[in-house]
Design a protein around this motif. Structure first.
Motif, mmCIF file in Angstrom:
data_model
loop_
_atom_site.group_PDB
_atom_site.id
_atom_site.type_symbol
_atom_site.label_atom_id
_atom_site.label_comp_id
_atom_site.label_asym_id
_atom_site.label_seq_id
_atom_site.Cartn_x
_atom_site.Cartn_y
_atom_site.Cartn_z
ATOM 1 N N LEU A 239 -41.910 10.802 27.437
ATOM 2 C CA LEU A 239 -42.635 9.860 28.285
ATOM 3 C C LEU A 239 -42.091 9.852 29.705
ATOM 4 N N VAL A 240 -40.793 10.025 29.850
ATOM 5 C CA VAL A 240 -40.223 10.092 31.197
ATOM 6 C C VAL A 240 -40.715 11.345 31.923
ATOM 7 N N LEU A 241 -40.792 12.475 31.221
ATOM 8 C CA LEU A 241 -41.364 13.679 31.824
ATOM 9 C C LEU A 241 -42.810 13.448 32.255
ATOM 10 N N TRP A 242 -43.567 12.818 31.381
ATOM 11 C CA TRP A 242 -44.960 12.524 31.674
ATOM 12 C C TRP A 242 -45.076 11.625 32.909
ATOM 13 N N ALA A 243 -44.311 10.522 32.923
ATOM 14 C CA ALA A 243 -44.374 9.606 34.062
ATOM 15 C C ALA A 243 -43.921 10.287 35.347
ATOM 16 N N GLY A 244 -42.900 11.148 35.242
ATOM 17 C CA GLY A 244 -42.448 11.856 36.433
ATOM 18 C C GLY A 244 -43.505 12.768 37.011
ATOM 19 N N SER A 245 -44.205 13.498 36.143
ATOM 20 C CA SER A 245 -45.265 14.374 36.645
ATOM 21 C C SER A 245 -46.410 13.573 37.251
ATOM 22 N N GLU A 246 -46.772 12.458 36.606
ATOM 23 C CA GLU A 246 -47.835 11.615 37.156
ATOM 24 C C GLU A 246 -47.427 11.035 38.509
ATOM 25 N N ALA A 362 -60.759 25.709 31.402
ATOM 26 C CA ALA A 362 -60.494 24.571 32.288
ATOM 27 C C ALA A 362 -59.050 24.610 32.763
ATOM 28 N N PRO A 363 -58.654 25.638 33.502
ATOM 29 C CA PRO A 363 -57.243 25.752 33.906
ATOM 30 C C PRO A 363 -56.795 24.675 34.877
ATOM 31 N N ARG A 364 -57.752 24.016 35.550
ATOM 32 C CA ARG A 364 -57.385 22.983 36.513
ATOM 33 C C ARG A 364 -57.602 21.579 35.982
ATOM 34 N N ASP A 365 -57.983 21.480 34.736
ATOM 35 C CA ASP A 365 -58.177 20.160 34.130
ATOM 36 C C ASP A 365 -56.844 19.421 34.080
ATOM 37 N N LEU A 369 -53.445 20.765 32.222
ATOM 38 C CA LEU A 369 -52.209 21.047 32.941
ATOM 39 C C LEU A 369 -51.051 20.212 32.402
ATOM 40 N N ARG A 370 -51.340 18.944 32.121
ATOM 41 C CA ARG A 370 -50.293 18.053 31.615
ATOM 42 C C ARG A 370 -49.787 18.531 30.261
ATOM 43 N N LEU A 371 -50.692 18.907 29.378
ATOM 44 C CA LEU A 371 -50.297 19.318 28.028
ATOM 45 C C LEU A 371 -49.612 20.679 28.028
ATOM 46 N N CYS A 419 -53.527 18.667 20.844
ATOM 47 C CA CYS A 419 -54.439 18.098 21.844
ATOM 48 C C CYS A 419 -55.154 19.191 22.623
ATOM 49 N N LEU A 420 -54.460 20.272 22.947
ATOM 50 C CA LEU A 420 -55.126 21.395 23.604
ATOM 51 C C LEU A 420 -56.187 22.003 22.707
#
Length: 848
Positions: A239-246, A362-365, A369-371, A419-420
């Motif tokens: 979750l920290v990785l996710w929040a950091g990227s966001e 969808a490479p730019r979705d 990208l997140r997943l 998810c992908l």
């Protein structure tokens, strides 16, 4: 401009009217600050069908666990968790909270040891069921709940269609990472709350809602209460990785003047802090005692080798994705790295292909990208010590040095891949992907050729190792992560392999190979063009995936020998239950695999664990109890009254009972649980104390070895003619009531493991407890008759409970307030609503 317009037509631009299948929006619509995820205001018939398919698959995988004479108890579920659960069930049914377990390691904290999981709400109904029945019901319930929650996540947050959501759900729920840990209830009980925490955090980030952020703390707390100490850290790290990227993405848009407020930029970090912080506060009744116990246990000084024992070479991760049984299995021999189930991340061939579809189309979705980033990062970190930068994480990232087994981070990898796969299925079924046909066919052909080459190569490798087992033995001997008994078991299994392994594989292996190759062919035929019946294509893909994962799950269960016959309590165990009292016993099942049993429960003891299983034991317990098998002088002090063995030659043991191949021998010199000594000797060095005990030159029934100076014992005698006597009036786990009669000043020794939170009173007055005989306790006793009470006083549990109650009240208040506000806002849609009700002004986080 022409190329951009053509790309929009190819990917599919959402119209003003939403599509009935709920397809994902285009790349241009997935921008920071986009609208919130949709709500499932109504459940369609397709949703009910998919949920029913999940239930059918779950029951199909675990159907044998509901038979009366068959259970799913094996490995850790039998050697560790059965003892934990039955002890907790006995205590709860007796109306006591299981703070202290006297049946393991001469006494260890139970609740503070995490894996007891006595505060986990879904365990409470199982206390009134037999362990095999409760285990099977818990297994089915948690796997099905994991599937349902992940299905809802894919439907609402990723906006996938029912069939696409079903494909992604099946890939994760019945993949290798989840099925590989059937023997660890603390692991599979945590998966539903892992998924739910991710879903609520995603909702909170998208909706910018305090209520959703606070609600995410509930599954974080439940995840902690399930008993697995690693998964909360793994969830926090992801979750920290996710929040950091966001945060980085939103910060870039803010600097470019995209109209994003500073609050929206910082919101992902706020969500993570609220969810993890409140979740930890709700679970404080479990976390605070566990942290206090960890500081006293061997886990406090866990080094690099212990923490990185689960490292996996990157190429092994790739092989396990397409050939899960490449390194053999338990039945034919396993010579791979770690255990058979730890490095297995197989999720089906179809999800792999559909994940490629998602990336290609969808490479730019934003979600793609997140997943993809999450999968790549966790796969690299899962390699652990095989990559150089892991040492920097170990040294610099807080709590990262407590994360045992880097391979466990790959739960994020398998979740991201699922998810992908759902996004790829949604793109393939809901849109025209003919523009990507050649690219997809090349990708599918490459995957199919790789699957074929690896599986066939694995079978021939098995044959070559069967013909020449010396090669496999050499590989096993070079593995550093294996313990001695594990290495011996694997070498023995490889040497006993049949000469022709390739054709000796059962139908499960061949069905898995056929399902994998058939999946590649089916994807080639179904994904090349737009079908007029996407539901039929999606259903066919889901059916092929069920066959593929069904064969894989059958192989995992059969190869691991999960199912075992339910056996009745043998006569020798009944004899021990009736005659043991407060003393202990030891069981030998062979010279190389000793087993310790206590209170009718059998435990495997490997490497310094005797008298029970203690995950969070102290270094003193590890040193002393680990030497019980080699120093029989310790048997008397520890209080081992009976020894169960096929043959143990000793003059001190006398036959007491015979049951077929088991003989119960009595050690009449065993000390009672509590006894009086008339002399003390102070030795400052703990190692000297242990050496003196092993030497056996002192009579420990008359002299106590202390490590701290104690006041001299009174020498006044009342009745020298009467011998000293100790009577245990009543005993409960963590409590003793005694009466002593002494002719002079004595010390009362209790052979229960020393812990700072033990308390004692002598005739109602507090007594100072000193560490005695290396790991036990003693208090001074005056002459005459005395009443003594011992009890384990978990002060950290009281502190944690206070924090838990306060945090739970705060969460309930916030959620009730959000519900009231939602009702008020909903009333505005009613023409008869009062006119003085106004909605909250826009800007900043919303309440619902």
């Amino acid at each position: 401009m022409k190329r951009r317009t053509q790309r929009r037509r190819t990917v599919g631009r959402p119209s003003e009217k939403p599509e009935p299948d709920g397809g994902p929006p285009s790349d241009d619509d997935r921008q920071v600050g986009a609208g919130p995820p949709r709500r499932l205001t109504s459940i369609s018939r397709a949703d009910w069908i998919c949920v029913g398919v999940l239930l059918a698959v779950t029951l199909g995988v675990f159907w044998q666990g509901f038979f009366d004479r068959v259970n799913m108890i094996h490995e850790d579920a039998a050697y560790v968790f059965q003892c934990y659960y039955e002890f907790a069930a006995d205590e709860v049914r007796a109306g006591r909270f299981p703070h202290w377990n006297p049946f393991a390691m001469c006494g260890i904290p139970y609740h503070a040891g995490l894996q007891g999981a006595v505060l986990y709400p879904l365990r409470w109904p199982l206390f009134w069921l037999s362990y095999p029945t409760g285990y099977a019901m818990s297994l089915v319930a948690h796997f099905y709940l994991t599937g349902v929650l992940l299905y809802i996540f894919l439907r609402t947050t990723l906006r996938c269609s029912p069939v696409a959501s079903l494909i992604g759900t099946l890939s994760f729920t019945f993949g290798g990472f989840t099925l590989g840990h059937l023997s660890q209830p603390s692991r599979f009980q945590a998966y539903p709350w892992f998924v739910l925490a991710v879903m609520l955090v995603a909702q909170a980030m998208e909706r910018r809602s305090w209520a959703w952020a606070v609600a995410a703390a509930v599954p974080v707390a439940l995840l902690t209460l399930t008993g697995d100490g690693n998964l909360p850290l793994i969830l926090s790290f992801g979750l920290v990785l996710w929040a950091g990227s966001e945060l980085i993405v939103r910060l870039v848009h803010w600097t470019r003047g995209s109209g994003i407020s500073p609050g929206a930029v910082a919101w992902p970090g706020i969500v993570i802090v609220v969810a993890l912080g409140l979740g930890a506060a709700i679970a404080a009744a479990q976390i605070i005692p566990a942290m206090a116990l960890t500081r006293l246990s061997t886990r406090a000084d866990a080094g690099w080798e212990f923490i990185t024992a689960g490292s996996i070479q990157p190429w092994r991760i790739f092989v396990q994705l397409i050939a899960p049984f490449y390194w053999g299995n338990y039945r034919l021999g396993y010579w791979g790295q770690n255990f058979f189930h730890d490095p297995c991340f197989y999720g089906g061939i179809i999800p792999l292909i559909l994940a490629v579809v998602a990336v290609a189309t969808a490479p730019r979705d934003r979600w793609v990208l997140r997943l993809v980033g999450l999968c790549v990062i966790t796969a690299l970190i899962g390699a652990g010590k095989y990559l150089p930068f892991y040492g920097l994480l170990y040294d610099l990232v807080p709590m990262f040095d407590k994360l045992r087994g880097p391979n466990r981070l790959l739960v994020w990898f398998q979740l991201g891949l699922a998810c992908l796969a759902a996004l790829g299925a949604q793109r393939a079924l809901a849109q025209d992907i003919s523009a990507y046909r050649s690219r997809l066919m090349r990708g599918v052909a490459a995957v199919g050729f790789t699957v074929f080459a690896v599986t066939v190569g694995a079978l021939f490798r098995l044959d070559s190792l069967a013909v020449n087992p010396a090669t496999a033995v050499k590989d096993i001997e070079q593995l550093k992560d294996l313990r001695t008994w594990e290495r011996e078991d694997r070498i023995s299994a490889v040497k006993s392999m049949p000469r022709k392994v390739m054709w000796d594989h059962d139908w499960v292996t061949w069905a898995g190979i056929a399902a994998g190759l058939g999946s590649c062919v089916a994807c080639s035929l179904l994904l090349g063009r737009r079908s007029k019946r996407p539901s039929f294509v999606g259903g066919t893909l889901a059916g092929l995936l069920i066959v593929d994962l069904g064969a894989f799950s059958a192989g995992m269960i059969n190869y691991s020998d999960v199912y075992a016959a339910v056996v009745d309590v043998p006569p020798h165990v009944k004899y021990l239950q009736e005659n043991l009292g407060t003393q202990r016993y030891l069981c030998f099942s062979g010279p190389s695999s000793p087993t310790a049993m206590h209170r009718g429960m059998q435990f495997r003891i490997r490497h310094a664990i005797a008298g029970g299983v203690g995950i969070y034991h102290t270094p003193r317990q590890e040193k002393m109890i680990g030497q019980i098998l080699s120093h029989r002088r310790l048997w008397d002090l520890v209080g081992i009254r009976y020894v169960v063995a096929d043959r143990v030659a000793s003059e001190r043991l006398h036959p007491a009972f015979r049951d077929g191949q088991y003989a119960i021998l009595e050690n009449k010199g065993a000390f009672p649980r509590a006894f009086l000594v008339s002399r003390v000797q102070t030795m400052e060095n703990p190692d000297d104390v242990l050496q003196e005990i092993r030497a056996g030159e002192m009579d420990l029934s008359k002299i106590a070895l202390l490590e701290q100076a104690a006041p001299p014992l009174p020498v006044e005698a009342t009745r020298p003619s009467e011998p000293d006597h100790v009577e245990i009036l009543r005993s409960e786990p963590g409590r003793y009531w005694m009466r002593t009669r002494a002719s002079g000043g004595r010390r009362l020794v209790l052979t229960e493991s020393y812990h700072p939170q033990w308390r004692c009173t002598v005739n109602g007055e507090p007594a100072r407890i000193l560490l005695t005989d290396y790991m036990f306790m003693s208090v001074p006793i005056p002459p005459g008759q005395c009443e003594i009470a011992w009890w384990y006083d978990p002060v950290y549990f009281r502190w944690g409970t206070a924090v838990t109650l306060a945090a739970t009240g705060l969460v309930i208040a916030v959620l009730i307030g959000a519900w009231i506000q939602w009702r008020r806002l909903r009333a505005l849609t009613n023409p008869g609503a009062p006119r003085n009700i106004r909605p909250r002004e826009a800007g900043g986080p919303r309440g619902s």
